[in-house]
Design a protein around this motif. Structure first.
Motif, PDB file in Angstrom:
ATOM      1  N   GLN A 166       0.845  -1.187   0.000  1.00 54.76           N
ATOM      2  CA  GLN A 166       0.000   0.000   0.000  1.00 54.76           C
ATOM      3  C   GLN A 166       0.888   1.248   0.000  1.00 54.76           C
ATOM      4  O   GLN A 166       0.398   2.362  -0.043  1.00 54.76           O
ATOM      5  CB  GLN A 166      -0.928   0.002   1.223  1.00 54.76           C
ATOM      6  N   ASN A 167       2.211   1.035   0.089  1.00 57.79           N
ATOM      7  CA  ASN A 167       3.156   2.137   0.158  1.00 57.79           C
ATOM      8  C   ASN A 167       3.924   2.217  -1.156  1.00 57.79           C
ATOM      9  O   ASN A 167       5.030   1.688  -1.280  1.00 57.79           O
ATOM     10  CB  ASN A 167       4.099   1.949   1.346  1.00 57.79           C
ATOM     11  N   ILE A 168       3.324   2.879  -2.122  1.00 59.35           N
ATOM     12  CA  ILE A 168       3.936   3.019  -3.438  1.00 59.35           C
ATOM     13  C   ILE A 168       4.114   4.512  -3.706  1.00 59.35           C
ATOM     14  O   ILE A 168       3.210   5.302  -3.432  1.00 59.35           O
ATOM     15  CB  ILE A 168       3.101   2.308  -4.517  1.00 59.35           C
ATOM     16  N   VAL A 169       5.289   4.896  -4.183  1.00 59.77           N
ATOM     17  CA  VAL A 169       5.622   6.317  -4.364  1.00 59.77           C
ATOM     18  C   VAL A 169       5.956   6.566  -5.829  1.00 59.77           C
ATOM     19  O   VAL A 169       6.804   5.878  -6.415  1.00 59.77           O
ATOM     20  CB  VAL A 169       6.815   6.721  -3.471  1.00 59.77           C
ATOM     21  N   TYR A 170       5.301   7.567  -6.399  1.00 63.26           N
ATOM     22  CA  TYR A 170       5.529   7.956  -7.786  1.00 63.26           C
ATOM     23  C   TYR A 170       6.795   8.805  -7.871  1.00 63.26           C
ATOM     24  O   TYR A 170       6.934   9.795  -7.153  1.00 63.26           O
ATOM     25  CB  TYR A 170       4.322   8.754  -8.291  1.00 63.26           C
ATOM     26  N   LEU A 171       7.725   8.410  -8.743  1.00 63.10           N
ATOM     27  CA  LEU A 171       8.983   9.148  -8.893  1.00 63.10           C
ATOM     28  C   LEU A 171       8.993  10.066 -10.104  1.00 63.10           C
ATOM     29  O   LEU A 171       9.757  11.024 -10.151  1.00 63.10           O
ATOM     30  CB  LEU A 171      10.163   8.181  -8.986  1.00 63.10           C
TER      31      LEU A 171
END
Length: 181
Positions: free
Chosen positions: A101-106
């Motif tokens: 649930q911890n996804i970060v857009y780079l």
């Protein structure tokens, strides 16, 4: 100032569901006319998954274009009606059996603006949870392993990692890490 070229004729010459090829005739601001072949494709996602030890999960799979086993991050295409974040979560689960649930857009980049119209979206994922449920595409055979950031840098430098999308995505990750220091 460079002006956009005007499209005069557009003809789809191939479409196999994964990509399409268009033959496009355009005219420049100086009146020159030329024909180009452009590749259309859905957007892509690349996910850089990190475990609690800050090791990166990579996959190995055979790639027909290079006729070799490729070392890369989980990745895939954005399906019709799907947003890149959801595609990233889906691809991570399908290829690795992990969820997060911890996804970060780079960020995003165009793979080759000379002929591609799509974008490649890059994510990191952590707080990974094993679901034990992979869902490979019909022709995929995937093995996973964890590497340190230094090992990935060494494999890029030595030519063991040659996939351009993976190298560019890893640069996004390194840039994020450097900016956060």
């Amino acid at each position: 100032m460079i002006e956009q070229w005007i499209t005069r004729i557009k003809e789809k010459v191939h479409d196999n569901g994964f990509f399409s090829v268009e033959k496009v005739t355009k005219t420049s601001d100086r009146g020159r006319e030329s024909t180009f072949h452009l590749i259309g494709s859905p957007d892509w996602v690349v996910i850089i998954p990190l475990n609690q030890q800050e090791e990166v999960l990579v996959i190995q799979q055979f790639r027909h274009g290079s006729s070799s086993v490729s070392l890369e991050f989980p990745a895939g295409r954005v399906e019709m009606g799907e947003v890149p974040t959801e595609a990233a979560k889906r691809e991570l689960a399908e290829e690795t059996g992990l969820s997060t649930q911890n996804i970060v857009y780079l960020g995003a980049f165009n793979p080759n603006p000379a002929m591609f119209s799509n974008m490649c979206h890059v994510f990191t994922a952590n707080q990974l949870v094993k679901t034990d449920k992979t869902d490979f595409d019909e022709f995929e055979s995937v093995e996973t392993l964890y590497l340190t950031v230094n090992q990935i840098q060494e494999k890029i430098q030595s030519g063991e990692i040659i996939h351009g999308l993976m190298v560019a995505s890893f640069l996004y990750y390194l840039n994020k890490e450097q900016c956060e220091r």
